[in-house]
Design an enzyme around this catalytic site. Structure first.
Site, PDB file in Angstrom:
ATOM      1  N   SER A 109       5.131  -6.868  -1.707  1.00 48.83           N
ATOM      2  CA  SER A 109       4.687  -7.089  -0.334  1.00 48.83           C
ATOM      3  C   SER A 109       5.332  -8.369   0.173  1.00 48.83           C
ATOM      4  O   SER A 109       5.549  -9.294  -0.601  1.00 48.83           O
ATOM      5  CB  SER A 109       3.165  -7.234  -0.322  1.00 48.83           C
ATOM      6  OG  SER A 109       2.736  -7.681   0.934  1.00 48.83           O
ATOM      7  N   ALA A 110       5.632  -8.440   1.475  1.00 50.52           N
ATOM      8  CA  ALA A 110       6.226  -9.666   2.022  1.00 50.52           C
ATOM      9  C   ALA A 110       5.167 -10.683   2.437  1.00 50.52           C
ATOM     10  O   ALA A 110       5.329 -11.882   2.236  1.00 50.52           O
ATOM     11  CB  ALA A 110       7.114  -9.328   3.217  1.00 50.52           C
ATOM     12  N   HIS A 111       4.038 -10.197   3.001  1.00 53.36           N
ATOM     13  CA  HIS A 111       3.103 -11.151   3.616  1.00 53.36           C
ATOM     14  C   HIS A 111       2.275 -11.926   2.602  1.00 53.36           C
ATOM     15  O   HIS A 111       1.558 -12.851   2.961  1.00 53.36           O
ATOM     16  CB  HIS A 111       2.213 -10.459   4.660  1.00 53.36           C
ATOM     17  CG  HIS A 111       1.074  -9.659   4.107  1.00 53.36           C
ATOM     18  ND1 HIS A 111      -0.216 -10.119   4.121  1.00 53.36           N
ATOM     19  CD2 HIS A 111       1.026  -8.437   3.544  1.00 53.36           C
ATOM     20  CE1 HIS A 111      -1.008  -9.194   3.588  1.00 53.36           C
ATOM     21  NE2 HIS A 111      -0.273  -8.171   3.223  1.00 53.36           N
ATOM     22  N   ASN A 149      -5.978  -9.346  -7.262  1.00 51.88           N
ATOM     23  CA  ASN A 149      -6.134  -9.990  -5.958  1.00 51.88           C
ATOM     24  C   ASN A 149      -7.456 -10.734  -5.796  1.00 51.88           C
ATOM     25  O   ASN A 149      -7.554 -11.643  -4.988  1.00 51.88           O
ATOM     26  CB  ASN A 149      -5.998  -8.946  -4.839  1.00 51.88           C
ATOM     27  CG  ASN A 149      -6.833  -7.702  -5.091  1.00 51.88           C
ATOM     28  OD1 ASN A 149      -6.730  -7.069  -6.140  1.00 51.88           O
ATOM     29  ND2 ASN A 149      -7.673  -7.358  -4.139  1.00 51.88           N
ATOM     30  N   CYS A 152      -9.672  -6.315   1.837  1.00 50.84           N
ATOM     31  CA  CYS A 152      -9.649  -4.868   2.029  1.00 50.84           C
ATOM     32  C   CYS A 152     -11.014  -4.246   1.833  1.00 50.84           C
ATOM     33  O   CYS A 152     -11.267  -3.144   2.277  1.00 50.84           O
ATOM     34  CB  CYS A 152      -8.666  -4.249   1.057  1.00 50.84           C
ATOM     35  SG  CYS A 152      -7.184  -5.226   0.940  1.00 50.84           S
ATOM     36  N   THR A 160      13.627   4.608  10.456  1.00 49.15           N
ATOM     37  CA  THR A 160      14.554   3.532  10.817  1.00 49.15           C
ATOM     38  C   THR A 160      14.109   2.215  10.197  1.00 49.15           C
ATOM     39  O   THR A 160      12.934   1.858  10.263  1.00 49.15           O
ATOM     40  CB  THR A 160      14.621   3.382  12.355  1.00 49.15           C
ATOM     41  OG1 THR A 160      15.141   4.589  12.901  1.00 49.15           O
ATOM     42  CG2 THR A 160      15.519   2.224  12.754  1.00 49.15           C
ATOM     43  N   GLN A 205       0.520  -9.520  -5.668  1.00 50.07           N
ATOM     44  CA  GLN A 205      -0.040 -10.868  -5.821  1.00 50.07           C
ATOM     45  C   GLN A 205       0.736 -11.725  -6.815  1.00 50.07           C
ATOM     46  O   GLN A 205       0.390 -12.884  -7.019  1.00 50.07           O
ATOM     47  CB  GLN A 205      -1.503 -10.784  -6.275  1.00 50.07           C
ATOM     48  CG  GLN A 205      -2.442 -10.164  -5.261  1.00 50.07           C
ATOM     49  CD  GLN A 205      -2.808 -11.091  -4.117  1.00 50.07           C
ATOM     50  OE1 GLN A 205      -2.492 -12.278  -4.128  1.00 50.07           O
ATOM     51  NE2 GLN A 205      -3.463 -10.553  -3.112  1.00 50.07           N
ATOM     52  N   THR A 213       0.841  -1.206   0.000  1.00 49.59           N
ATOM     53  CA  THR A 213       0.000   0.000   0.000  1.00 49.59           C
ATOM     54  C   THR A 213       0.872   1.251   0.000  1.00 49.59           C
ATOM     55  O   THR A 213       0.657   2.177  -0.784  1.00 49.59           O
ATOM     56  CB  THR A 213      -0.952   0.011   1.218  1.00 49.59           C
ATOM     57  OG1 THR A 213      -1.921  -1.023   1.043  1.00 49.59           O
ATOM     58  CG2 THR A 213      -1.682   1.347   1.350  1.00 49.59           C
TER      59      THR A 213
END
Length: 404
Positions: A203-205, A155, A328, A243, A183, A76
């Site tokens: 995206s990682a997840h 998605n 979402c 950070t 995706q 996002t």
């Protein structure tokens, strides 16, 4: 077999145990917990080294230069940085953006924001199979078009857009091309040396990494400039201050490394499961598969069961974790805007369920799911007067409904 069965991999994936194991080593006093931006001592150097390794692992999946990877909090944020960042930086050249009606909300709402700032956005209608027509895209291009944003894999319906052809078209017109690949990364090969894509959201997840971490690929040749959206210490070459969360970045790197290694294996596994599920339900009456079946990732099956209310079907499938629409937008009871854009009517859009599977789904779980679906659909249709009318051969479109 653990109930409910998780069939919502497109919403998020469980973290791969190999990834979790790696992440734990970067948090506590006996691990590598330093700030990667601390240049004056070993704690910082070791953390920076871990971040560099992860950056390389992510770049490798795309065949990119590690310097082209900018870490963000997820796809996002990457979508926001890419679209607002490019539109603002290049606004002197033009204020026209092109996207499609079936994009993720993170792209659509970002474009809406640009419209409030005086940009003009064209939203393309996909074909009924979910794919964007190149001729429609070309027809929408103007001299003041600065950006095109088209997702790689949808998605909700899993269709794969031809981003190679779209990239060629954009490059020939000197228009920046952004792709949301949340995706598709790890499911479909992406090679930025071959593809003329300038910006890619990751995206990682969605590929067995942790939530809350993502990246934006920013092409160096030809160089793409962006206006930063997050200001501060000038981290990530000024693109994105803040950070760096070493443990999450390490998790993302490991997830991408495994995805590159296991891509073919994961793909075949998902394909076998998809075909098994499809074979189990395709002989049912009034069942529609949404989206192109060939140009599609095998991890997703979006099915409409006519004459069944989607919400009640979800409730009846209490031992299956599935969704109607995307995670979402499922908080609102509106029918899926993606399915509406494909031309489905409200009733059919409302009666659709998305099944998505992945690395840890088993054949036994799919067989159990088929059984549950068949029982639930039959039970709900038995209660539906519309189903009786349909069975009696009445065309429901010709019925004059009384308004209360």
């Amino acid at each position: 077999m653990k109930l409910p069965i998780y069939l919502d991999y497109s919403a998020t994936c469980p973290v791969d145990p190999r990834v979790a194991e790696k992440m734990v080593q970067y948090m506590t006093m006996d691990g590598t917990f330093g700030n990667p931006a601390s240049r004056s001592h070993r704690y910082g150097w070791q953390a920076e080294e871990a971040v560099d390794t992860a950056r390389e692992q992510i770049a490798e999946l795309l065949n990119a230069d590690p310097r082209e990877i900018v870490f963000t909090s997820g796809a996002t944020e990457s979508d926001n940085l890419a679209i607002k960042g490019a539109a603002h930086f290049y606004s002197k050249q033009g204020k026209h953006v092109i996207t499609s009606k079936t994009e993720h909300k993170a792209v659509l709402d970002t474009c809406r924001q640009l419209e409030r700032e005086g940009f003009e956005v064209t939203y393309l209608e996909p074909e009924s199979n979910g794919l964007i027509s190149l001729s429609k895209l070309e027809a929408a291009m103007r001299d003041d078009t600065v950006l095109v944003s088209i997702m790689h894999v949808n998605n909700e319906i899993g269709v794969i857009q031809d981003i190679e052809a779209i990239g060629e078209l954009c490059r020939s017109r000197k228009i920046i091309f952004h792709v949301d690949a949340a995706q598709s990364a790890g499911k479909v090969a992406i090679d930025v040396q071959k593809l003329k894509v300038d910006l890619i959201s990751l995206s990682a997840h969605k590929i067995y990494g942790p939530k809350g971490i993502g990246a934006l690929y920013v092409r160096r040749k030809p160089r793409i400039r962006l206006e930063a959206q997050m200001h501060g210490g000038g981290h990530e070459r000024g693109f994105r201050s803040g950070t760096l969360p070493t443990h999450q970045i390490v998790g993302m790197g490991e997830a991408f490394r495994i995805a590159k290694l296991d891509m073919e294996k994961d793909y075949q596994h998902a394909l076998a499961l998809r075909n098994r599920l499809l074979d189990g339900v395709k002989d049912m009456e009034a069942v529609t598969i949404n989206g192109d079946l060939d140009q599609r990732v095998p991890h997703n099956l979006n099915i409409s069961f006519a004459f069944v209310e989607g919400e009640s079907l979800l409730m009846s499938l209490k031992d299956l974790a599935v969704s109607s629409g995307s995670a979402c937008t499922s908080a609102s009871l509106e029918p899926s805007y993606v399915l509406r854009a494909l031309g489905l009517n409200d009733e059919l859009a409302h009666s659709s369920i998305r099944f998505s599977f992945g690395r840890f789904t088993t054949e036994e779980e799919i067989d159990y799911a088929i059984e549950q679906i068949r029982v639930a659909v039959e039970k709900l249709r038995d209660m539906s007067p519309l189903w009786d009318m349909y069975k009696d051969g009445i065309d429901l479109n010709t019925v004059e409904w009384a308004h209360h």
